[in-house]
Design a protein around this motif. Structure first.
Motif, PDB file in Angstrom:
ATOM      1  N   ASN A 306       0.827  -1.208   0.000  1.00 22.34           N
ATOM      2  CA  ASN A 306       0.000   0.000   0.000  1.00 22.34           C
ATOM      3  C   ASN A 306       0.860   1.256   0.000  1.00 22.34           C
ATOM      4  O   ASN A 306       0.586   2.227  -0.726  1.00 22.34           O
ATOM      5  CB  ASN A 306      -0.911   0.011   1.232  1.00 22.34           C
ATOM      6  CG  ASN A 306      -2.034  -1.006   1.152  1.00 22.34           C
ATOM      7  OD1 ASN A 306      -2.414  -1.434   0.072  1.00 22.34           O
ATOM      8  ND2 ASN A 306      -2.559  -1.388   2.298  1.00 22.34           N
ATOM      9  N   ALA A 309       2.617   1.825  -3.388  1.00 23.56           N
ATOM     10  CA  ALA A 309       1.680   2.352  -4.382  1.00 23.56           C
ATOM     11  C   ALA A 309       1.445   3.845  -4.156  1.00 23.56           C
ATOM     12  O   ALA A 309       1.330   4.622  -5.110  1.00 23.56           O
ATOM     13  CB  ALA A 309       0.363   1.587  -4.322  1.00 23.56           C
ATOM     14  N   ASP A 348     -10.882  13.055  -4.172  1.00 24.36           N
ATOM     15  CA  ASP A 348     -10.074  12.639  -5.324  1.00 24.36           C
ATOM     16  C   ASP A 348      -8.580  12.802  -5.049  1.00 24.36           C
ATOM     17  O   ASP A 348      -7.777  11.964  -5.478  1.00 24.36           O
ATOM     18  CB  ASP A 348     -10.460  13.456  -6.563  1.00 24.36           C
ATOM     19  CG  ASP A 348     -11.809  13.046  -7.136  1.00 24.36           C
ATOM     20  OD1 ASP A 348     -12.296  11.952  -6.774  1.00 24.36           O
ATOM     21  OD2 ASP A 348     -12.354  13.808  -7.953  1.00 24.36           O
ATOM     22  N   ALA A 351      -7.693   9.882  -2.906  1.00 27.47           N
ATOM     23  CA  ALA A 351      -7.807   8.627  -3.662  1.00 27.47           C
ATOM     24  C   ALA A 351      -6.616   8.391  -4.580  1.00 27.47           C
ATOM     25  O   ALA A 351      -6.266   7.244  -4.863  1.00 27.47           O
ATOM     26  CB  ALA A 351      -9.103   8.634  -4.473  1.00 27.47           C
ATOM     27  N   ALA A 352      -5.975   9.466  -5.030  1.00 28.60           N
ATOM     28  CA  ALA A 352      -4.818   9.319  -5.925  1.00 28.60           C
ATOM     29  C   ALA A 352      -3.692   8.537  -5.287  1.00 28.60           C
ATOM     30  O   ALA A 352      -2.857   7.946  -5.988  1.00 28.60           O
ATOM     31  CB  ALA A 352      -4.320  10.699  -6.346  1.00 28.60           C
ATOM     32  N   ARG A 355      -4.202   4.090  -5.539  1.00 23.19           N
ATOM     33  CA  ARG A 355      -4.324   3.315  -6.767  1.00 23.19           C
ATOM     34  C   ARG A 355      -3.234   2.256  -6.773  1.00 23.19           C
ATOM     35  O   ARG A 355      -2.056   2.572  -6.575  1.00 23.19           O
ATOM     36  CB  ARG A 355      -4.182   4.241  -7.979  1.00 23.19           C
ATOM     37  CG  ARG A 355      -5.340   5.239  -8.081  1.00 23.19           C
ATOM     38  CD  ARG A 355      -5.084   6.313  -9.114  1.00 23.19           C
ATOM     39  NE  ARG A 355      -6.160   7.301  -9.127  1.00 23.19           N
ATOM     40  CZ  ARG A 355      -6.008   8.575  -9.440  1.00 23.19           C
ATOM     41  NH1 ARG A 355      -4.807   9.033  -9.789  1.00 23.19           N
ATOM     42  NH2 ARG A 355      -7.033   9.401  -9.408  1.00 23.19           N
ATOM     43  N   SER A 357      -0.253  -0.217  -7.512  1.00 20.73           N
ATOM     44  CA  SER A 357       0.911  -0.065  -8.385  1.00 20.73           C
ATOM     45  C   SER A 357       0.832  -1.045  -9.540  1.00 20.73           C
ATOM     46  O   SER A 357       0.382  -2.193  -9.387  1.00 20.73           O
ATOM     47  CB  SER A 357       2.197  -0.307  -7.589  1.00 20.73           C
ATOM     48  OG  SER A 357       3.317  -0.337  -8.430  1.00 20.73           O
ATOM     49  N   SER A 358       1.279  -0.606 -10.706  1.00 20.36           N
ATOM     50  CA  SER A 358       1.310  -1.503 -11.867  1.00 20.36           C
ATOM     51  C   SER A 358       2.458  -2.505 -11.755  1.00 20.36           C
ATOM     52  O   SER A 358       2.476  -3.511 -12.470  1.00 20.36           O
ATOM     53  CB  SER A 358       1.471  -0.681 -13.158  1.00 20.36           C
ATOM     54  OG  SER A 358       2.673   0.080 -13.116  1.00 20.36           O
TER      55      SER A 358
END
Length: 363
Positions: A306, A309, A348, A351-352, A355, A357-358
């Motif tokens: 977490n 990310a 927002d 929340a950013a 997200r 992590s890719s």
């Protein structure tokens, strides 16, 4: 030219080595060696520590591993924040690479197959907590000043803080994370972030005792050697406020915590509210959400995931660069947060930071 055995040359060479790794008797030693920078961690140091753990774990002559900081000021003040600032500004991958390898190292400490002793002497902050708090034998002294001060630079407590600050009952961990308060030895013990108190004047003889252990020594043998040097610490300074902290910080919204402090009106509550008002409002909200997720998490790795990310949003945020500017670069101690007030932070914006992590740490 001076010979390689010249003491001055040897000392100069050692000063350029950021991590001193050596075996002393049965003790594998890792000495963080950037005293002028309060032993702040670089990527090279993270990699040095990783290699040292591999070597010591495989060495049958090593009974325990010890991490210490060179110089008189402390173990480690955290990660090399200037490198992260510069790398983020330049758009390089240096910050992400550092966090990825640092967080994986944090998880590695808990899996070490040999006793891992940490001298949490002097300043122990941020990444310094990360290289010590996962040890099997965590030692504090009368000089210990332990803190996770990241909300004051537009960041959030990382290196697994959403795990190790949420494993205890109550809200001392929440208080420490949001305020960045410096914890004394007694506070670190009360919070479960350390195990024993050893006066700083006895650390040298403790090293000798650990080095003299037989190669096949067990964790119990290490504990016994340490116990012979321990004393009772001075009383905790923050922990006595625990009933108030548990009551005032038992909310899932920072606004509710601030309102509770305002209603309480005690000197402690007013002082705490004043401290929170100096922190990045966005960082406070992100930190509290990470802590609440961490409290429900089943593993350190999940918390590190977490946090990793969330670092992507840190590099895009105004407050991180402004916080580092005010604290490290211009040193005016007057950050201009944006948004400036808790009420102005949008869902927002928070929340950013959440997200996935890719490229996760532990796929």
């Amino acid at each position: 030219m001076p010979s390689t055995s010249d003491p001055a040359t040897t000392a100069a060479a050692a000063a350029e080595i950021q991590t001193l790794v050596e075996r002393t008797g049965a003790l594998g030693r890792i000495r963080l060696n950037r005293p002028k920078a309060l032993n702040s961690l670089t990527l090279a140091m993270v990699r040095d520590i990783e290699r040292a753990l591999d070597d010591f774990e495989d060495d049958t002559q090593v009974a325990a591993v010890l991490v210490t900081g060179e110089g008189e000021r402390g173990l480690c003040a955290g990660g090399d924040i200037r490198m992260i600032y510069d790398g983020g500004r330049a758009g390089t991958d240096a910050p992400v690479t550092f966090w990825r390898e640092e967080y994986r190292l944090n998880a590695r400490f808990g899996r070490l197959q040999k006793p891992y002793v940490a001298f949490m002497d002097g300043i122990v902050m941020g990444g310094g907590v990360g290289v010590s708090v996962y040890g099997s034998h965590r030692i504090v002294t009368e000089r210990t000043r332990l803190a996770m001060p990241e909300t004051g630079i537009g960041f959030f407590p990382d290196v697994g803080a959403s795990w190790f600050l949420t494993r205890q009952g109550g809200e001392l961990g929440t208080y420490a994370a949001l305020t960045g308060a410096q914890l004394s030895a007694g506070d670190a013990l009360a919070l479960g972030l350390a195990d024993v108190f050893v006066p700083s004047g006895r650390l040298a003889t403790l090293i000798e005792a650990l080095a003299a252990l037989p190669a096949g020594a067990t964790g119990a043998d290490v504990s016994a050697a340490i116990a012979a040097h321990t004393e009772a610490p001075e009383p905790a300074t923050i922990a006595p406020h625990r009933p108030d902290i548990d009551r005032l910080f038992a909310f899932d919204a920072v606004e509710e915590i601030v309102e509770a402090l305002e209603r309480d009106g005690s000197p402690f509550a007013e002082q705490t509210r004043a401290v929170l008002q100096t922190k990045s409002p966005l960082s406070l909200k992100v930190t509290l959400r990470l802590l609440r997720l961490g409290r429900a998490a089943s593993s350190l790795e999940a918390c590190l995931e977490n946090e990793f990310a969330a670092t992507a949003a840190v590099l895009r945020s105004h407050d991180f660069y402004e916080g580092v500017r005010a604290a490290v670069i211009d040193k005016d101690r007057n950050p201009q947060w944006r948004p400036a007030r808790l009420a102005e932070v949008t869902d927002d914006e928070v929340a950013a930071f959440f997200r996935p992590s890719s490229e996760p740490l532990f796929p």
